[in-house]
Write a protein that holds these residues in place. Structure first.
Motif, mmCIF file in Angstrom:
data_model
loop_
_atom_site.group_PDB
_atom_site.id
_atom_site.type_symbol
_atom_site.label_atom_id
_atom_site.label_comp_id
_atom_site.label_asym_id
_atom_site.label_seq_id
_atom_site.Cartn_x
_atom_site.Cartn_y
_atom_site.Cartn_z
ATOM 1 N N ASP A 242 -16.624 13.903 -30.370
ATOM 2 C CA ASP A 242 -15.868 12.661 -30.558
ATOM 3 C C ASP A 242 -16.808 11.581 -31.066
ATOM 4 O OD1 ASP A 242 -13.682 10.966 -30.509
ATOM 5 O OD2 ASP A 242 -14.034 10.335 -28.441
ATOM 6 N N ILE A 243 -16.407 10.888 -32.087
ATOM 7 C CA ILE A 243 -17.141 9.794 -32.736
ATOM 8 C C ILE A 243 -18.339 10.310 -33.523
ATOM 9 C CG2 ILE A 243 -18.375 7.600 -32.440
ATOM 10 C CD1 ILE A 243 -16.721 7.061 -29.971
ATOM 11 N N TYR A 244 -19.235 11.066 -32.848
ATOM 12 C CA TYR A 244 -20.416 11.609 -33.508
ATOM 13 C C TYR A 244 -20.300 13.123 -33.629
ATOM 14 C CZ TYR A 244 -22.346 7.035 -32.243
ATOM 15 O OH TYR A 244 -22.559 5.689 -32.103
ATOM 16 N N ASP A 245 -21.116 13.691 -34.504
ATOM 17 C CA ASP A 245 -21.176 15.143 -34.639
ATOM 18 C C ASP A 245 -22.253 15.709 -33.727
ATOM 19 O OD1 ASP A 245 -19.211 15.166 -36.653
ATOM 20 O OD2 ASP A 245 -20.715 14.774 -38.211
ATOM 21 N N GLY A 246 -22.172 17.019 -33.474
ATOM 22 C CA GLY A 246 -23.212 17.687 -32.731
ATOM 23 C C GLY A 246 -23.158 17.442 -31.235
ATOM 24 N N PRO A 247 -24.280 17.721 -30.542
ATOM 25 C CA PRO A 247 -24.332 17.580 -29.077
ATOM 26 C C PRO A 247 -23.993 16.180 -28.583
ATOM 27 C CG PRO A 247 -26.212 18.838 -29.879
ATOM 28 C CD PRO A 247 -25.514 18.302 -31.087
ATOM 29 N N LEU A 248 -24.444 15.147 -29.317
ATOM 30 C CA LEU A 248 -24.144 13.773 -28.899
ATOM 31 C C LEU A 248 -22.638 13.531 -28.910
ATOM 32 C CD1 LEU A 248 -24.987 10.922 -28.101
ATOM 33 C CD2 LEU A 248 -25.268 10.389 -30.550
ATOM 34 N N GLY A 253 -17.500 12.869 -26.057
ATOM 35 C CA GLY A 253 -16.157 13.355 -25.753
ATOM 36 C C GLY A 253 -15.976 13.613 -24.270
ATOM 37 N N PHE A 254 -16.974 14.240 -23.653
ATOM 38 C CA PHE A 254 -16.913 14.504 -22.213
ATOM 39 C C PHE A 254 -16.842 13.199 -21.425
ATOM 40 C CE2 PHE A 254 -19.541 14.490 -18.343
ATOM 41 C CZ PHE A 254 -18.782 15.312 -17.535
ATOM 42 N N TRP A 255 -17.681 12.225 -21.778
ATOM 43 C CA TRP A 255 -17.715 10.974 -21.020
ATOM 44 C C TRP A 255 -16.403 10.203 -21.176
ATOM 45 C CZ3 TRP A 255 -21.012 10.198 -17.317
ATOM 46 C CH2 TRP A 255 -21.066 8.956 -16.703
ATOM 47 N N GLY A 256 -15.823 10.276 -22.350
ATOM 48 C CA GLY A 256 -14.535 9.616 -22.549
ATOM 49 C C GLY A 256 -13.451 10.215 -21.680
ATOM 50 N N VAL A 257 -13.460 11.542 -21.504
ATOM 51 C CA VAL A 257 -12.471 12.188 -20.652
ATOM 52 C C VAL A 257 -12.760 11.913 -19.185
ATOM 53 C CG1 VAL A 257 -11.500 14.411 -19.958
ATOM 54 C CG2 VAL A 257 -11.989 13.959 -22.342
ATOM 55 N N LEU A 258 -14.028 11.747 -18.833
ATOM 56 C CA LEU A 258 -14.373 11.386 -17.456
ATOM 57 C C LEU A 258 -13.690 10.078 -17.082
ATOM 58 C CD1 LEU A 258 -16.288 12.621 -15.270
ATOM 59 C CD2 LEU A 258 -17.944 10.883 -15.951
ATOM 60 N N ILE A 259 -13.662 9.152 -18.000
ATOM 61 C CA ILE A 259 -12.999 7.869 -17.768
ATOM 62 C C ILE A 259 -11.490 8.060 -17.707
ATOM 63 C CG2 ILE A 259 -12.580 5.593 -18.778
ATOM 64 C CD1 ILE A 259 -15.455 5.866 -19.993
ATOM 65 N N THR A 260 -10.942 8.900 -18.597
ATOM 66 C CA THR A 260 -9.508 9.202 -18.555
ATOM 67 C C THR A 260 -9.120 9.829 -17.225
ATOM 68 O OG1 THR A 260 -9.450 9.558 -20.952
ATOM 69 C CG2 THR A 260 -7.651 10.511 -19.658
ATOM 70 N N ALA A 261 -9.960 10.737 -16.730
ATOM 71 C CA ALA A 261 -9.702 11.385 -15.443
ATOM 72 C C ALA A 261 -9.729 10.370 -14.311
ATOM 73 C CB ALA A 261 -10.734 12.487 -15.193
ATOM 74 N N ALA A 262 -10.672 9.431 -14.373
ATOM 75 C CA ALA A 262 -10.758 8.397 -13.337
ATOM 76 C C ALA A 262 -9.471 7.586 -13.283
ATOM 77 C CB ALA A 262 -11.957 7.477 -13.606
ATOM 78 N N PHE A 263 -8.938 7.223 -14.444
ATOM 79 C CA PHE A 263 -7.697 6.466 -14.491
ATOM 80 C C PHE A 263 -6.517 7.313 -14.014
ATOM 81 C CE2 PHE A 263 -9.508 3.720 -18.186
ATOM 82 C CZ PHE A 263 -10.307 3.041 -17.275
#
Length: 542
Positions: A242-248, A253-263
């Motif tokens: 998400d946003i960037y290519d590769g591992p970053l 993407g993972f961190w964005g979903v972590l926030i979605t999960a929190a909500f």
């Protein structure tokens, strides 16, 4: 069981027990009891209406379904679609599992305090008593507004869902109809609210279980796609960038979903809001907290898992932004299998999910306001109850905020309403962090006042205080980073303020209350001392 309240005299006809002779309350006369700006002058004997007049008519199952009704909704049915698209199936699953461990720390911390001192709007009360009255004021009002404005949001979404079938009807009609229904329902005895919420939430639970069975069959080969297995984990893969290519990009993407999960998990703490209206809280509150957490966690994890194996994360229909069933990954999975009737069924279920949430919104906001009044952070008049024990003033105020849903009828009003909605998500995270902080202070106060936690606690939270520290750290981290998209790939001023308006409001509320206290009662402006902490008011003993 006897109700402990230091504001009653030793010869009170109700026969309530006083705190022990060695309690710090023995040295507190009425002139020394701090009074907030909304309270009457010190020295006046105040009866706490919420603790005396609210009826303890809620059972363990009512508490469980209250939390389920407030938690499982559009976040699970629709929000998981955009989460899957931005992170991939495995990343999404890990994020929801990890955030589940954070929720666990909040629930066990709340459970121990709520069984020892089961008061209405528990965590707002705990923040004022165990940490700082200014913290209780800021957290309470922010949390109250978040649930009150969510009521307006749910009413609007309900109208949009109905337009899935007939878009010729104005949304305003449904906002008005549902507003009247749920306002009236919350004026009835709390047992009626508990029963109605139980039936609403049961529909969601049955639907999720039914869809999971359908998902198993679909994965095994029933439907147009044949046997699926884990083929979508191979192509397009388990991680999305998400946003960037590769591992970053995959980490983003993972961190964005972590926030979605929190909500998405927010609402599990509502078990604590009803603690003061629960019969036999020593037994029912721990039982409700235990089964609520594991029930919600299992439904979320199972649903996210099957969504991830049934729908590839590059399906263009994911994250369409629609509020009705067309954006739900559950519906997309059914359409891929060739089951065309399921969207209508799930849209009807989604409607009941939203209405269930609206019902619990009014209840939660009204009880938080009662708790604020008890701690001197709101006018005492909001604790007034009718003959059924319902705080009708608090219900009326919370319900009135729901009328803000009508501003969506104007083009410019929708933008204003979206700014209100920006407050909702982070308000829950702030509340979670405060619950863990309150529990750490609570444990320290027990030790300072010579009380054995293992002997005194009806429910003993495991692995404390380590779990509370763990939860507080990651809650603070997620709260501070949840608006990271405003900084990358380029600076977005509007995005920054919409992401952090809740945190800014919290700091402002805290600062204003602290400033008022410095002027009003400068001797009571600091953090509550451990040996002077009130551990008795609202406590129930056998």
């Amino acid at each position: 069981m006897s109700y402990l309240n230091e504001k009653r005299g030793p010869e009170d006809p109700a026969g309530s027990k006083m705190p022990p002779r060695n309690s710090p309350h023995d040295s507190m006369d009425k002139e020394k009891v701090p009074a907030g700006p909304f309270q009457v002058a010190p020295g006046v004997d105040i009866e706490v209406a919420s603790q005396r007049d609210l009826k303890r008519d809620l059972s363990s199952r009512h508490l469980q379904f209250l939390a389920i009704g407030g938690t499982i909704g559009t976040g699970l049915f629709i929000g998981t679609g955009s989460a899957l698209a931005s992170s991939g199936p495995l990343s999404c699953l890990i994020a929801f599992a990890f955030m589940g461990t954070i929720v666990y720390t909040v629930m066990i911390s709340l459970g121990e305090m709520a069984t020892f001192v089961p008061v209405t709007g528990s965590f707002t009360v705990y923040a004022s008593r165990f940490v700082d009255p200014s913290l209780g004021f800021a957290m309470g009002w922010l949390y109250w507004f978040s649930w009150a404005i969510t009521f307006a949001f749910e009413l609007t979404v309900a109208g949009q869902i109905i337009q899935y079938w007939n878009d010729s009807l104005n949304i305003g009609i449904w906002i008005g109809v549902f507003w009247v229904i749920f306002t009236c329902l919350n004026f009835l005895p709390v047992k009626f609210f508990g029963e109605s919420e139980m039936y609403f939430a049961s529909i969601k639970v049955v639907t999720i279980v039914g869809w999971l069975i359908f998902g198993i069959c679909m994965n095994a080969g029933v439907g147009d796609e044949g046997y699926i297995g884990f083929k979508y984990w191979k192509d397009p893969g388990v991680f999305a960038a998400d946003i960037y290519d590769g591992p970053l990009g995959k980490f983003v993407g993972f961190w964005g979903v972590l926030i979605t999960a929190a909500f998405s998990y927010q609402g599990t703490e509502l078990v604590g809001v009803g603690a003061g209206e629960t019969s036999n809280p020593r037994k029912n509150v721990p039982h409700a907290i235990k089964w609520t957490f594991w029930g919600i966690l299992s439904m979320f994890m199972a649903t996210v898992f099957f969504i991830g194996i049934l729908v590839p994360y590059d399906d263009p229909r994911l994250g369409s932004g629609s509020e009705d069933a067309s954006a739900s990954p559950l519906v997309i999975a059914a359409l891929r299998a060739g089951v065309s009737i399921l969207p209508d069924i799930l849209n009807a279920v989604l409607l009941t999910a939203v209405l269930s949430a609206a019902n619990s919104n009014v209840y939660s906001a009204s009880r938080i306001m009662v708790a604020l009044a008890d701690e001197g952070s709101a006018p005492k008049c909001v604790t007034k109850t009718n003959r059924w024990g319902t705080p009708y003033v608090a219900v009326s105020i919370a319900s009135a905020v729901g009328l803000l849903g009508f501003i969506n009828m104007a083009a410019a009003g929708a933008e204003v309403f979206n700014w209100f909605l920006a407050i909702i998500g982070v308000a829950g995270l702030i509340c979670w962090g405060c619950i863990n902080l309150c529990h750490m202070r609570f444990m320290s106060a027990l030790k300072a006042q010579g009380m054995d936690r293992k002997v005194e606690m009806p429910y003993l939270a495991p692995f404390q205080p380590y779990m509370a520290w763990y939860g507080l750290f990651f809650i603070a981290l997620v709260t501070l980073t949840q608006g990271f998209t405003a900084f990358t790939p380029e600076w977005d001023v509007v995005g920054f303020f919409s992401s952090y308006v809740s945190l800014i409001l919290f700091v402002v509320l805290y600062g204003v209350h602290k400033a008022v206290c410095l002027w009003w009662m400068p001797q009571h402006t600091g953090v509550v001392a451990l040996n002077a902490m009130d551990l008795q008011t609202g406590r129930l003993e056998d």
